[in-house]
Write an enzyme that holds these catalytic residues in place. Structure first.
Site, PDB file in Angstrom:
ATOM      1  CG  ASN A 159      -1.913  -1.167   1.113  1.00  0.00           C
ATOM      2  OD1 ASN A 159      -2.881  -1.093   0.364  1.00  0.00           O
ATOM      3  ND2 ASN A 159      -1.631  -2.260   1.829  1.00  0.00           N
ATOM      4  CD  GLU A 160       4.649   1.458  -2.722  1.00  0.00           C
ATOM      5  OE1 GLU A 160       4.976   2.127  -1.728  1.00  0.00           O
ATOM      6  OE2 GLU A 160       5.399   0.611  -3.244  1.00  0.00           O
ATOM      7  N   PRO A 161       2.088   5.216  -0.822  1.00  0.00           N
ATOM      8  CG  PRO A 161       3.802   6.751  -0.466  1.00  0.00           C
ATOM      9  CD  PRO A 161       3.531   5.361  -0.957  1.00  0.00           C
ATOM     10  CB  SER A 163      -2.993   2.883  -0.043  1.00  0.00           C
ATOM     11  OG  SER A 163      -2.020   2.490  -0.961  1.00  0.00           O
TER      12      SER A 163
END
Ligand code: F6R
Length: 624
Positions: A159-161, A163
């Site tokens: 969950n990258e920035p 998300s």
């Protein structure tokens, strides 16, 4: 969540352990208690699993509990966080294979209890697959304990920035930094998959209990942001703030940017050791944007340092003391200045010349961390040796090896009789690369060729710093030569190899790095091997006369108060260091390639009120 005053800024309960091994053991004990409690209740224990370097010590401890203490996993169901999209299960870097190798094949968990997202699913079936994954978790009553690591972007799972907090299991693109961090595993960033299937933040937050683990100083800044910053999408790991039962398990290095560790005087009583005093004064100088010598009594009082001021009497005395201490770290004589008073210098004048040994975990760590200092040591008459600990071959692409093998094979054609052996070798390599494809496991022969390529680069770089080829040693430590990233295992052979070089050289100075690195990283493993060799030599006569200096290659740079030796560089010297760094063509560190780190330290020294240099390399002493 109950807080001590020192933890007042922490929005997620964080437990700091002396080492990653201690934290992993504590977590493994919790898992054991969970499995036993669930067994007693006649229910399965449902665990959420993570991959990467971080959980490696934890999985090793679970395996130990199984093999030595009889803990059974028959009644355990697992769900992994994520899987790369497009990788078959047998791929060397698939998380399926990682879990098999790191844990599942060593314990008695039934195959049908293991769940990972399927990276091979067709694009148009991904949505249904993800929904089914969510349902499978719900069907077994949800996850009892979710294990997490944290990426440098603050991601949990993938969950990258950006998300959302309620995001479900889904297909996501990978962030650039995440792909760079995985580049070593995939032999180049271009081979790293662009997408992954990951549990969402929402999926993770539905777990009953969550433990996020983080080791090493490189994780400290992002950990502090997640724990003390605002809960928001920029740092997915901050979403744990609103979970009722989540904790961070940190080793001391990973906790080092938390306010209670970094700025303890702001959250209670600090212990005003000399180091802490220097830290506070340097911090205040940066905060107020003025040199140390201009700090005022009221600025100390307003920033939680009244007690410190009382000890010293006046800001003036305190300022002078710290200014002098910081100033005395600066020395253009890293090996000591012969025939000079050395009472206020970082290094002893005698013996002169010194034998200096630079230990290099991975190629280029030395140049990036201390290229200018190496050059100075040589030019000031010291005998400088460089020992490359791991060959670094795992970072060389097949394409690069192919180029060398082709040159070799074409050279052989010039004089076929003499070169027959070489030709066979080159032909074998070319054949192997073609046969194994991009993702097959390299055979020892191919890894050997790649290490030779890296050796050549290391020798060129050493030479451009003035170090003779004979003084460059290649130890090819076996943890690396026989291992893979994230799967390295310490071997006593390695301490013996480092030890015999120490015995041979009897150095007066050793430079090394990796003391606060993730213990599973190359730097962490290399440091542990050195440490063992060092502690096995307590009675060696040369040891009493040897000083150990830590440098930073891959790792987070030292903070001003930690620095005990600051070696200034002129613009010319910096340019030479950068050109030495360029000798590494097959793989290059992304850190400090433009010298920005060294320039930044110089700016810091200038801002503290010291001299204004072009660039500075910095060191700290290591005491066992
Ligand atoms: C792994 C995962 C990632 C990692 C994170 C840290 O399944 O989902 O979030 O936990 O990238 O990786 P390491 O532990 O290798 O530093």
């Amino acid at each position: 969540m109950s807080h001590t005053p020192a933890e007042q800024f922490e929005k997620i309960s964080s437990v700091i352990f002396p080492s990653a091994a201690d934290a992993a053991a504590a977590l493994a004990r919790e898992v054991r208690a969970l499995i036993e409690a669930k067994n007693a209740a006649g229910k399965p224990a449902v665990l959420g699993m993570a991959t990467g370097s971080t959980p490696v010590p934890f999985y090793r401890e679970l395996i130990r509990l199984h093999t030595e203490e009889g803990l059974s996993f028959k009644n355990v169901i697992t769900f992994n966080l994520d899987e790369y999209f497009g990788l078959i299960r047998d791929h060397r870097e698939s998380y399926f294979r990682f879990m098999q190798e790191q844990l599942f094949k060593h314990i008695d968990i039934p195959a049908e209890n293991i769940h990972l997202p399927d990276g091979t699913i067709a694009l148009d079936a991904v949505f249904d697959h993800c929904a089914a994954y969510e349902r499978a978790i719900a069907d077994v009553g949800g996850i009892d304990l979710q294990i997490l690591g944290i990426g440098r972007t603050g991601h949990i799972g993938f969950n990258e920035p950006g998300s959302p907090k309620d995001s479900p299991t889904r297909l996501v693109p990978l962030d650039r930094i995440t792909r760079q961090d995985a580049a070593a595993d995939f032999l180049g960033e271009e081979n790293v998959p662009r997408f992954a299937i990951t549990m969402g933040v929402g999926t993770i937050l539905r777990a009953k209990k969550i433990v996020l683990m983080a080791w090493g100083e490189n994780k400290s800044e992002i950990v502090a942001r997640a724990v003390e910053g605002e809960e928001n999408e920029a740092v997915s790991a901050s979403f744990l703030q609103s979970h009722a039962n989540s904790r961070y398990f940190l080793n001391t290095a990973a906790s080092s940017a938390l306010t209670r560790v970094k700025l303890p005087w702001l959250v209670g009583r600090a212990e005003w050791t000399p180091q802490e005093t220097r830290r506070a004064v340097c911090w205040l100088s940066t905060k107020e944007g003025k040199p140390i010598l201009k700090l005022l009594d009221e600025e100390y009082n307003e920033n939680g340092m009244a007690e410190l001021l009382t000890r010293y009497g006046r800001a003036y005395e305190l300022n002078i003391d710290i200014f002098n201490r910081q100033q005395h770290t600066i020395s253009g004589w890293p090996g000591g200045k012969p025939r000079a008073d050395d009472s206020n210098r970082p290094e002893r004048a005698l013996p002169f010349p010194k034998t200096c040994l630079v230990l290099v975990p991975e190629p280029q760590d030395d140049v990036v961390g201390m290229g200018g200092t190496i050059e100075r040591l040589v030019s000031q008459g010291h005998e400088v040796h460089i020992a490359c600990l791991a060959s670094g071959d795992l970072r060389v692409t097949d394409a690069e090896a192919l180029r060398f093998a082709r040159v070799l094979s074409e050279t052989a054609e010039i004089d076929h009789a003499r070169w027959a052996e070489a030709l066979r070798f080159a032909a074998g390599i070319i054949e192997e690369i073609e046969a194994k494809g991009m993702f097959g496991d390299p055979q020892p022969r191919l890894r050997e060729l790649k290490s030779l390529i890296r050796r050549g680069e290391a020798r060129d770089a050493a030479q451009s710093m003035g170090v003779a080829a004979n003084n460059v040693h290649f130890l090819d430590l076996s943890f690396y030569a026989e291992g893979r990233y994230r799967q390295f295992k310490l071997s006593t052979k390695d301490a013996a190899r480092i030890g015999s070089l120490l015995d041979k050289l009897k150095p007066h100075q050793i430079y090394l790095t990796g003391d606060l690195a993730d213990p599973s990283s190359v730097q962490g493993m290399a440091f542990a091997s050195f440490r063992q060799a060092w502690s096995e030599r307590t009675t060696a006569p040369w040891r009493a006369n040897c000083r150990i200096w830590l440098y930073r290659g891959h790792q987070k740079e030292f903070e001003p108060h930690e620095i005990e030796m600051a070696v200034p560089m002129s613009p010319d010297q910096l340019a030479r260091k950068l050109s030495a760094a360029q000798k590494f063509q097959t793989h290059t560190l992304t850190e400090n390639l433009d010298g920005s780190r060294n320039k930044h330290i110089a700016e810091l020294y200038d801002a503290l009120g010291m001299a204004e240099y072009e660039a500075i390399e910095v060191f700290r002493r290591w005491m066992e």
